[in-house]
Design a protein around this motif. Structure first.
Motif, PDB file in Angstrom:
ATOM      1  N   LYS A  32       0.781  -1.222   0.000  1.00  0.00           N
ATOM      2  CA  LYS A  32       0.000   0.000   0.000  1.00  0.00           C
ATOM      3  C   LYS A  32       0.815   1.275   0.000  1.00  0.00           C
ATOM      4  O   LYS A  32       0.254   2.362  -0.136  1.00  0.00           O
ATOM      5  N   THR A  33       2.113   1.196   0.150  1.00  0.00           N
ATOM      6  CA  THR A  33       2.930   2.402   0.213  1.00  0.00           C
ATOM      7  C   THR A  33       4.172   2.226  -0.655  1.00  0.00           C
ATOM      8  O   THR A  33       4.591   1.104  -0.978  1.00  0.00           O
ATOM      9  N   TRP A  34       4.790   3.360  -0.978  1.00  0.00           N
ATOM     10  CA  TRP A  34       6.045   3.329  -1.715  1.00  0.00           C
ATOM     11  C   TRP A  34       7.132   2.646  -0.893  1.00  0.00           C
ATOM     12  O   TRP A  34       8.015   1.976  -1.445  1.00  0.00           O
ATOM     13  N   ALA A  35       7.079   2.805   0.410  1.00  0.00           N
ATOM     14  CA  ALA A  35       8.099   2.176   1.257  1.00  0.00           C
ATOM     15  C   ALA A  35       8.051   0.656   1.121  1.00  0.00           C
ATOM     16  O   ALA A  35       9.098  -0.007   1.058  1.00  0.00           O
ATOM     17  N   GLU A  36       6.854   0.091   1.049  1.00  0.00           N
ATOM     18  CA  GLU A  36       6.733  -1.355   0.877  1.00  0.00           C
ATOM     19  C   GLU A  36       7.222  -1.794  -0.500  1.00  0.00           C
ATOM     20  O   GLU A  36       7.841  -2.850  -0.651  1.00  0.00           O
ATOM     21  N   VAL A  37       6.960  -0.967  -1.504  1.00  0.00           N
ATOM     22  CA  VAL A  37       7.442  -1.291  -2.854  1.00  0.00           C
ATOM     23  C   VAL A  37       8.968  -1.259  -2.878  1.00  0.00           C
ATOM     24  O   VAL A  37       9.614  -2.139  -3.464  1.00  0.00           O
ATOM     25  N   ARG A  38       9.557  -0.257  -2.253  1.00  0.00           N
ATOM     26  CA  ARG A  38      11.018  -0.142  -2.251  1.00  0.00           C
ATOM     27  C   ARG A  38      11.663  -1.277  -1.457  1.00  0.00           C
ATOM     28  O   ARG A  38      12.804  -1.674  -1.738  1.00  0.00           O
ATOM     29  N   GLU A  92      15.300   4.310  -9.283  1.00  0.00           N
ATOM     30  CA  GLU A  92      15.206   3.187  -8.351  1.00  0.00           C
ATOM     31  C   GLU A  92      14.729   1.878  -8.962  1.00  0.00           C
ATOM     32  O   GLU A  92      14.867   0.824  -8.339  1.00  0.00           O
ATOM     33  N   SER A  93      14.169   1.912 -10.151  1.00  0.00           N
ATOM     34  CA  SER A  93      13.588   0.694 -10.708  1.00  0.00           C
ATOM     35  C   SER A  93      14.614  -0.253 -11.321  1.00  0.00           C
ATOM     36  O   SER A  93      14.270  -1.394 -11.632  1.00  0.00           O
ATOM     37  N   THR A  94      15.841   0.219 -11.535  1.00  0.00           N
ATOM     38  CA  THR A  94      16.941  -0.540 -12.171  1.00  0.00           C
ATOM     39  C   THR A  94      16.652  -0.833 -13.638  1.00  0.00           C
ATOM     40  O   THR A  94      17.335  -1.666 -14.241  1.00  0.00           O
ATOM     41  N   LEU A  95      15.666  -0.170 -14.232  1.00  0.00           N
ATOM     42  CA  LEU A  95      15.398  -0.354 -15.647  1.00  0.00           C
ATOM     43  C   LEU A  95      16.364   0.475 -16.481  1.00  0.00           C
ATOM     44  O   LEU A  95      16.872   1.507 -16.036  1.00  0.00           O
ATOM     45  N   ASP A  96      16.604   0.028 -17.698  1.00  0.00           N
ATOM     46  CA  ASP A  96      17.437   0.783 -18.635  1.00  0.00           C
ATOM     47  C   ASP A  96      16.776   2.140 -18.907  1.00  0.00           C
ATOM     48  O   ASP A  96      15.553   2.220 -19.091  1.00  0.00           O
ATOM     49  N   PRO A  97      17.556   3.229 -18.930  1.00  0.00           N
ATOM     50  CA  PRO A  97      16.951   4.553 -19.169  1.00  0.00           C
ATOM     51  C   PRO A  97      16.144   4.626 -20.459  1.00  0.00           C
ATOM     52  O   PRO A  97      15.131   5.340 -20.521  1.00  0.00           O
ATOM     53  N   LEU A  98      16.552   3.918 -21.505  1.00  0.00           N
ATOM     54  CA  LEU A  98      15.798   3.936 -22.753  1.00  0.00           C
ATOM     55  C   LEU A  98      14.426   3.280 -22.571  1.00  0.00           C
ATOM     56  O   LEU A  98      13.423   3.750 -23.137  1.00  0.00           O
ATOM     57  N   ILE A  99      14.375   2.214 -21.781  1.00  0.00           N
ATOM     58  CA  ILE A  99      13.093   1.575 -21.482  1.00  0.00           C
ATOM     59  C   ILE A  99      12.205   2.532 -20.694  1.00  0.00           C
ATOM     60  O   ILE A  99      11.001   2.656 -20.951  1.00  0.00           O
ATOM     61  N   CYS A 100      12.804   3.225 -19.730  1.00  0.00           N
ATOM     62  CA  CYS A 100      12.034   4.182 -18.923  1.00  0.00           C
ATOM     63  C   CYS A 100      11.454   5.292 -19.793  1.00  0.00           C
ATOM     64  O   CYS A 100      10.282   5.669 -19.638  1.00  0.00           O
ATOM     65  N   GLU A 101      12.258   5.832 -20.691  1.00  0.00           N
ATOM     66  CA  GLU A 101      11.768   6.901 -21.556  1.00  0.00           C
ATOM     67  C   GLU A 101      10.646   6.405 -22.467  1.00  0.00           C
ATOM     68  O   GLU A 101       9.684   7.119 -22.730  1.00  0.00           O
ATOM     69  N   ALA A 102      10.768   5.162 -22.941  1.00  0.00           N
ATOM     70  CA  ALA A 102       9.703   4.596 -23.781  1.00  0.00           C
ATOM     71  C   ALA A 102       8.416   4.438 -22.996  1.00  0.00           C
ATOM     72  O   ALA A 102       7.312   4.660 -23.531  1.00  0.00           O
ATOM     73  N   MET A 103       8.522   4.064 -21.729  1.00  0.00           N
ATOM     74  CA  MET A 103       7.323   3.890 -20.916  1.00  0.00           C
ATOM     75  C   MET A 103       6.688   5.221 -20.525  1.00  0.00           C
ATOM     76  O   MET A 103       5.487   5.293 -20.274  1.00  0.00           O
ATOM     77  N   LEU A 104       7.504   6.281 -20.478  1.00  0.00           N
ATOM     78  CA  LEU A 104       7.002   7.590 -20.065  1.00  0.00           C
ATOM     79  C   LEU A 104       6.644   8.490 -21.235  1.00  0.00           C
ATOM     80  O   LEU A 104       6.182   9.614 -21.035  1.00  0.00           O
ATOM     81  N   ALA A 105       6.863   8.034 -22.469  1.00  0.00           N
ATOM     82  CA  ALA A 105       6.610   8.869 -23.649  1.00  0.00           C
ATOM     83  C   ALA A 105       5.141   9.262 -23.744  1.00  0.00           C
ATOM     84  O   ALA A 105       4.244   8.502 -23.357  1.00  0.00           O
ATOM     85  N   ASP A 106       4.891  10.457 -24.269  1.00  0.00           N
ATOM     86  CA  ASP A 106       3.516  10.939 -24.394  1.00  0.00           C
ATOM     87  C   ASP A 106       2.756  10.215 -25.495  1.00  0.00           C
ATOM     88  O   ASP A 106       1.588   9.869 -25.335  1.00  0.00           O
ATOM     89  N   ILE A 155      -1.491   1.569 -22.312  1.00  0.00           N
ATOM     90  CA  ILE A 155      -0.906   0.969 -21.127  1.00  0.00           C
ATOM     91  C   ILE A 155       0.476   0.444 -21.521  1.00  0.00           C
ATOM     92  O   ILE A 155       0.635  -0.205 -22.559  1.00  0.00           O
ATOM     93  N   ARG A 156       1.496   0.763 -20.706  1.00  0.00           N
ATOM     94  CA  ARG A 156       2.870   0.354 -20.975  1.00  0.00           C
ATOM     95  C   ARG A 156       3.279  -0.644 -19.893  1.00  0.00           C
ATOM     96  O   ARG A 156       3.098  -0.376 -18.695  1.00  0.00           O
ATOM     97  N   ILE A 157       3.821  -1.766 -20.310  1.00  0.00           N
ATOM     98  CA  ILE A 157       4.112  -2.856 -19.378  1.00  0.00           C
ATOM     99  C   ILE A 157       5.546  -3.320 -19.569  1.00  0.00           C
ATOM    100  O   ILE A 157       5.968  -3.611 -20.698  1.00  0.00           O
ATOM    101  N   TRP A 158       6.283  -3.380 -18.472  1.00  0.00           N
ATOM    102  CA  TRP A 158       7.600  -4.027 -18.459  1.00  0.00           C
ATOM    103  C   TRP A 158       7.448  -5.337 -17.679  1.00  0.00           C
ATOM    104  O   TRP A 158       6.998  -5.335 -16.534  1.00  0.00           O
ATOM    105  N   ILE A 159       7.803  -6.438 -18.322  1.00  0.00           N
ATOM    106  CA  ILE A 159       7.610  -7.743 -17.698  1.00  0.00           C
ATOM    107  C   ILE A 159       8.936  -8.474 -17.606  1.00  0.00           C
ATOM    108  O   ILE A 159       9.666  -8.594 -18.592  1.00  0.00           O
ATOM    109  N   GLU A 160       9.239  -8.950 -16.391  1.00  0.00           N
ATOM    110  CA  GLU A 160      10.408  -9.778 -16.126  1.00  0.00           C
ATOM    111  C   GLU A 160       9.936 -11.092 -15.516  1.00  0.00           C
ATOM    112  O   GLU A 160       8.743 -11.306 -15.310  1.00  0.00           O
TER     113      GLU A 160
END
Length: 324
Positions: free
Chosen positions: A22-28, A55-69, A103-108
């Motif tokens: 329920k909180t960011w602290a639990e996610v971290r 903090e997510s350890t994702l590649d910056p290019l993946i992050c930018e793709a997920m955050l793109a408008d 919806i943008r999804i990163w799956i591991e």
């Protein structure tokens, strides 16, 4: 839940429904030893961007793709996971269904991160399943369930467009008018807008169903294959609707043109009949000396009888020439 900070929901995936974070602290504080994690975020929140990049350890290019408008449906495979971008129909109040929600999804193997900006009912369904302890127990199953939920809501929209087109075609036969033309154009635009995203989404689903992507089991791929088959049918239906709408619109234009031509033809016949009558009455209306019958009491009625006879004579000539 810290929705104001962008954390929509987070959950540990397990056979019994797992536990909710329920909180960011639990996610971290999460580690792979706790079980597979699903984090669903609102990408418009500033804290989500900072968490993804730092903090997510994702590649910056993946992050930018997920955050793109602006995005289009696609799948991109990396060594440790896959980026999946899909779209669903917008069923939020006051919205147009063809204004599709991304919806943008990163799956591991042990983690799923999904981002949205507007609410998606497919994700809401998954959360309700978790509340009933019936939720997915693995990342691959979670993505397969979301994909199916998106498809389940696309089907009624496509079927609704087809029913609307059937109704317009029936109305065209009964009484073609300009209102049908505007509605046909709107239906065609909706079909084009939906196909714009569903066609690449169909290709994405086929890749999910056929490629050996990390975190997907054979059962998950089979589920994606079923959805891909359904998406293929939707795209084919939209293609058929576009063609039907174009043909129907051409038929409507032809019928309206025929009706206009008939009206112009009738007006031309009326003008042809009254042109010589107008010439004669105008000639008799000149006010000069020497007008025949000016002093006769019966001249007016004689002229009227001649005009009526001339009118019938013109109509007879038009009929003999098969002009009406």
């Amino acid at each position: 839940m810290e929705r104001e900070s962008g954390l929509v929901c987070a959950r540990i995936l397990a056979a019994e429904g797992g536990s909710e974070l329920k909180t960011w602290a639990e996610v971290r504080a999460w580690t792979p030893g706790h079980g597979a994690l699903w984090v669903h975020l609102d990408r418009s929140a500033a804290q989500v961007r900072s968490w993804l990049l730092e903090e997510s350890t994702l590649d910056p290019l993946i992050c930018e793709a997920m955050l793109a408008d602006e995005t289009r449906p696609r799948v991109h495979r990396e060594r440790n996971g896959s980026l999946l971008i899909l779209r669903g129909v917008n069923l939020n109040p006051g919205a147009d269904p063809e204004d599709m929600v991304s919806i943008r999804i990163w799956i591991e193997a042990d983690r799923v991160i999904s981002l949205r900006q507007r609410r998606l009912l497919a994700v809401q369904d998954v959360r309700e399943r978790f509340a009933r302890t019936e939720g997915p127990s693995s990342p691959g199953e979670l993505v397969a369930v979301i994909v199916r939920g998106l498809s389940d809501r696309i089907g009624p929209v496509v079927d609704g467009l087809e029913e609307a087109l059937d109704d317009l075609e029936s109305r065209l036969i009964d009484a073609p008018d300009q209102e049908i033309r505007a509605q046909l154009s709107a239906t065609r635009r909706q079909a084009v807008a939906l196909r714009r995203y569903l066609a690449p989404q169909r290709d994405v689903l086929w890749r999910l169903a056929t490629e050996q992507l990390p975190a997907f089991s054979d059962r998950d791929r089979a589920r994606c294959r079923e959805v891909a088959d359904r998406m293929l049918r939707h795209v084919e239906d939209l293609d058929a609707m576009r063609e039907r709408a174009a043909v129907t619109q051409e038929e409507l234009v032809a019928r309206l043109q025929d009706r206009l031509n008939r009206n112009m033809y009738l007006l031309s016949l009326v003008a042809a009949v009254f042109l010589p009558l107008g010439l004669i009455t105008g000639l008799l209306g000149i006010n000069v000396g020497g007008m025949p019958g000016a002093d006769s009491a019966t001249a007016f009625w004689v002229v009227c009888a001649l005009l009526v006879g001339l009118g019938f004579l013109e109509l007879g000539l038009l009929y003999m020439r098969r002009w009406f």
